[in-house]
Design a protein around this motif. Structure first.
Motif, PDB file in Angstrom:
ATOM      1  N   ALA A  83       0.801  -1.200  -0.005  1.00 49.87           N
ATOM      2  CA  ALA A  83       0.004   0.081   0.099  1.00 49.87           C
ATOM      3  C   ALA A  83       0.762   1.260  -0.118  1.00 49.87           C
ATOM      4  O   ALA A  83       0.699   2.041  -0.769  1.00 49.87           O
ATOM      5  CB  ALA A  83      -0.949  -0.016   1.356  1.00 49.87           C
ATOM      6  N   ARG A  84       2.003   1.173   0.821  1.00 50.55           N
ATOM      7  CA  ARG A  84       2.824   2.406   0.982  1.00 50.55           C
ATOM      8  C   ARG A  84       3.630   2.574  -0.325  1.00 50.55           C
ATOM      9  O   ARG A  84       3.485   3.713  -0.812  1.00 50.55           O
ATOM     10  CB  ARG A  84       4.024   2.222   1.995  1.00 50.55           C
ATOM     11  N   GLU A  85       4.002   1.447  -1.170  1.00 46.93           N
ATOM     12  CA  GLU A  85       5.099   1.707  -2.490  1.00 46.93           C
ATOM     13  C   GLU A  85       3.732   2.373  -3.183  1.00 46.93           C
ATOM     14  O   GLU A  85       4.143   3.120  -4.054  1.00 46.93           O
ATOM     15  CB  GLU A  85       5.224   0.367  -2.699  1.00 46.93           C
ATOM     16  N   PHE A  86       2.462   1.619  -3.393  1.00 47.40           N
ATOM     17  CA  PHE A  86       1.683   2.089  -4.368  1.00 47.40           C
ATOM     18  C   PHE A  86       1.186   3.534  -4.039  1.00 47.40           C
ATOM     19  O   PHE A  86       1.012   4.394  -5.111  1.00 47.40           O
ATOM     20  CB  PHE A  86       0.292   1.115  -4.091  1.00 47.40           C
ATOM     21  N   LEU A  87       0.725   3.912  -3.020  1.00 45.73           N
ATOM     22  CA  LEU A  87       0.321   5.366  -2.290  1.00 45.73           C
ATOM     23  C   LEU A  87       1.560   6.316  -2.835  1.00 45.73           C
ATOM     24  O   LEU A  87       1.480   7.406  -3.501  1.00 45.73           O
ATOM     25  CB  LEU A  87      -0.118   5.447  -1.265  1.00 45.73           C
ATOM     26  N   ALA A  88       2.800   5.877  -2.376  1.00 42.40           N
ATOM     27  CA  ALA A  88       3.941   6.819  -2.765  1.00 42.40           C
ATOM     28  C   ALA A  88       4.023   7.145  -4.247  1.00 42.40           C
ATOM     29  O   ALA A  88       4.462   8.272  -4.739  1.00 42.40           O
ATOM     30  CB  ALA A  88       5.208   6.185  -2.245  1.00 42.40           C
ATOM     31  N   GLY A  89       3.619   6.221  -4.948  1.00 41.20           N
ATOM     32  CA  GLY A  89       3.788   6.222  -6.614  1.00 41.20           C
ATOM     33  C   GLY A  89       2.754   7.157  -7.121  1.00 41.20           C
ATOM     34  O   GLY A  89       2.629   7.650  -8.166  1.00 41.20           O
ATOM     35  N   GLN A  90       1.869   7.284  -6.184  1.00 40.81           N
ATOM     36  CA  GLN A  90       0.552   8.330  -6.652  1.00 40.81           C
ATOM     37  C   GLN A  90       0.728   9.704  -5.855  1.00 40.81           C
ATOM     38  O   GLN A  90      -0.139  10.307  -6.059  1.00 40.81           O
ATOM     39  CB  GLN A  90      -0.762   7.888  -5.865  1.00 40.81           C
ATOM     40  N   GLN A  91       2.028   9.956  -5.488  1.00 41.90           N
ATOM     41  CA  GLN A  91       2.240  11.076  -4.651  1.00 41.90           C
ATOM     42  C   GLN A  91       1.381  11.371  -3.809  1.00 41.90           C
ATOM     43  O   GLN A  91       1.198  12.644  -3.414  1.00 41.90           O
ATOM     44  CB  GLN A  91       2.307  12.396  -5.945  1.00 41.90           C
ATOM     45  N   ALA A  92       0.706  10.599  -3.011  1.00 42.16           N
ATOM     46  CA  ALA A  92      -0.120  10.869  -1.802  1.00 42.16           C
ATOM     47  C   ALA A  92       0.845  11.274  -0.617  1.00 42.16           C
ATOM     48  O   ALA A  92       2.140  10.744  -0.799  1.00 42.16           O
ATOM     49  CB  ALA A  92      -0.540   9.543  -1.392  1.00 42.16           C
ATOM     50  N   GLY A  93       0.638  12.157   0.198  1.00 40.36           N
ATOM     51  CA  GLY A  93       1.224  12.570   1.126  1.00 40.36           C
ATOM     52  C   GLY A  93       1.559  11.614   2.433  1.00 40.36           C
ATOM     53  O   GLY A  93       0.949  10.465   2.575  1.00 40.36           O
ATOM     54  N   GLU A  94       2.691  11.711   3.192  1.00 36.91           N
ATOM     55  CA  GLU A  94       2.977  10.966   4.003  1.00 36.91           C
ATOM     56  C   GLU A  94       2.003  10.566   5.213  1.00 36.91           C
ATOM     57  O   GLU A  94       1.891   9.497   5.614  1.00 36.91           O
ATOM     58  CB  GLU A  94       4.286  11.405   4.790  1.00 36.91           C
ATOM     59  N   ALA A  95       1.133  11.634   5.523  1.00 41.38           N
ATOM     60  CA  ALA A  95       0.184  11.672   6.474  1.00 41.38           C
ATOM     61  C   ALA A  95      -0.789  10.610   6.120  1.00 41.38           C
ATOM     62  O   ALA A  95      -1.344   9.742   6.918  1.00 41.38           O
ATOM     63  CB  ALA A  95      -0.498  12.935   6.865  1.00 41.38           C
ATOM     64  N   THR A  96      -1.187  10.875   4.750  1.00 44.42           N
ATOM     65  CA  THR A  96      -2.062   9.910   4.121  1.00 44.42           C
ATOM     66  C   THR A  96      -1.482   8.314   4.157  1.00 44.42           C
ATOM     67  O   THR A  96      -2.325   7.539   4.510  1.00 44.42           O
ATOM     68  CB  THR A  96      -2.501  10.488   2.623  1.00 44.42           C
ATOM     69  N   ILE A  97      -0.460   8.327   3.744  1.00 40.52           N
ATOM     70  CA  ILE A  97       0.069   6.833   3.553  1.00 40.52           C
ATOM     71  C   ILE A  97       0.164   6.439   4.981  1.00 40.52           C
ATOM     72  O   ILE A  97      -0.188   5.053   5.274  1.00 40.52           O
ATOM     73  CB  ILE A  97       1.516   6.961   2.948  1.00 40.52           C
ATOM     74  N   GLY A  98       0.512   7.044   5.857  1.00 39.81           N
ATOM     75  CA  GLY A  98       0.597   6.447   7.429  1.00 39.81           C
ATOM     76  C   GLY A  98      -0.572   6.056   8.002  1.00 39.81           C
ATOM     77  O   GLY A  98      -0.647   4.791   8.399  1.00 39.81           O
ATOM     78  N   ALA A  99      -1.709   6.886   7.564  1.00 35.51           N
ATOM     79  CA  ALA A  99      -2.837   6.630   8.013  1.00 35.51           C
ATOM     80  C   ALA A  99      -3.606   5.396   7.557  1.00 35.51           C
ATOM     81  O   ALA A  99      -4.176   4.411   8.132  1.00 35.51           O
ATOM     82  CB  ALA A  99      -3.840   7.760   7.676  1.00 35.51           C
ATOM     83  N   VAL A 100      -3.347   5.278   6.084  1.00 41.06           N
ATOM     84  CA  VAL A 100      -3.779   3.993   5.416  1.00 41.06           C
ATOM     85  C   VAL A 100      -2.876   2.681   6.074  1.00 41.06           C
ATOM     86  O   VAL A 100      -3.568   1.699   6.374  1.00 41.06           O
ATOM     87  CB  VAL A 100      -3.709   3.984   4.010  1.00 41.06           C
TER      88      VAL A 100
END
Ligand code: ADP
Ligand code: NI
Length: 223
Positions: A83-100
């Motif tokens: 999930a982290r790798e995917f969301l980072a590739g979508q330029q999601a912010g760290e707060a969003t990635i951590g929460a997911v």
């Protein structure tokens, strides 16, 4: 003057839907894309009455089962990592990635044998939506599908339901599927987090009780 445009929330959601559908192509029927779609819709429904981040609720619901440890040799780190790798590739912010990541790590029933690292309203919502999909008619269908997938008995009067006190006992049991109702499904209604979740769970709980009563009647070949 040019500022790099952050991807719109709608774009991230659309990309996530594609990713999850691809990821779950060969999933067992109880954990397939349609499970995710139901949980996603239910999470949005529950969130409508709560104060929560819509984006985190939707991403958490969509990504919560991308690599269930049950189907990955018990490895619980793959899901959050993917999930982290995917969301980072979508330029999601760290707060969003951590929460997911937090939602994926803590959503599971197995996880309720250990304290959640940190509870958030978004985790509460997605967990309720996921639990509701284990209840009612769909919940019954999923339980027997999973039992069949594991080649388990429907029922065996000689094998009594157990009370598991550790995550390992719960994971490693091979009990008939009817036992799963007592070991997990009938316990869920008292574990719901939100008012909406509690209300819907009560209804689905009653339906499962009726099913079980009828099951025993038929098991005993009653007229
Ligand atoms: P969680 O992710 O909350 O731990 P599970 O993945 O264990 O939940 O459950 C997902 C679905 O699989 C549910 O519908 C659940 O009833 C079903 N399932 C899980 N374990 C069993 C089991 N031992 N027997 C029958 N169904 C099961
Ligand atoms: Ni799920």
């Amino acid at each position: 003057h040019y500022t790099k445009q952050m991807p719109a929330q709608k774009d991230i959601i659309d990309q996530t839907v594609d990713f999850v559908q691809q990821q779950l192509k060969n999933a067992e029927a109880g954990h397939d894309w349609f499970h995710i779609e139901r949980v996603w819709k239910m999470a949005k429904h529950i969130a409508a009455k709560e104060t929560a981040s819509q984006l985190i609720v939707e991403l958490g619901a969509l990504l919560h089962d991308i690599a269930d440890s049950k189907f990955h040799n018990g490895d619980e780190t793959i899901g959050p990592r993917l999930a982290r790798e995917f969301l980072a590739g979508q330029q999601a912010g760290e707060a969003t990635i951590g929460a997911v990541e937090n939602i994926i790590r803590n959503i599971s029933f197995k996880g309720s044998y250990q304290p959640a690292q940190y509870r958030t309203i978004e985790l509460d919502i997605v967990q309720d939506a996921d639990r509701l999909d284990a209840l009612g008619a769909i919940g019954i269908a999923r339980a027997f599908n999973y039992g069949g997938f594991k080649n388990r008995k429907l029922y065996d009067p000689a094998i009594k339901p157990a009370q598991y006190t550790t995550k390992e006992q719960y994971k490693n049991n091979d009990a008939p599927t009817i036992n799963h109702f007592y070991e997990k499904l009938f316990l869920l209604k008292d574990k719901m987090n939100t008012e909406t979740g509690k209300r819907i769970a009560e209804d689905r709980h009653r339906f499962m009780q009726q099913f079980i009563e009828q099951f025993y009647r038929e098991w005993n070949s009653l007229d």
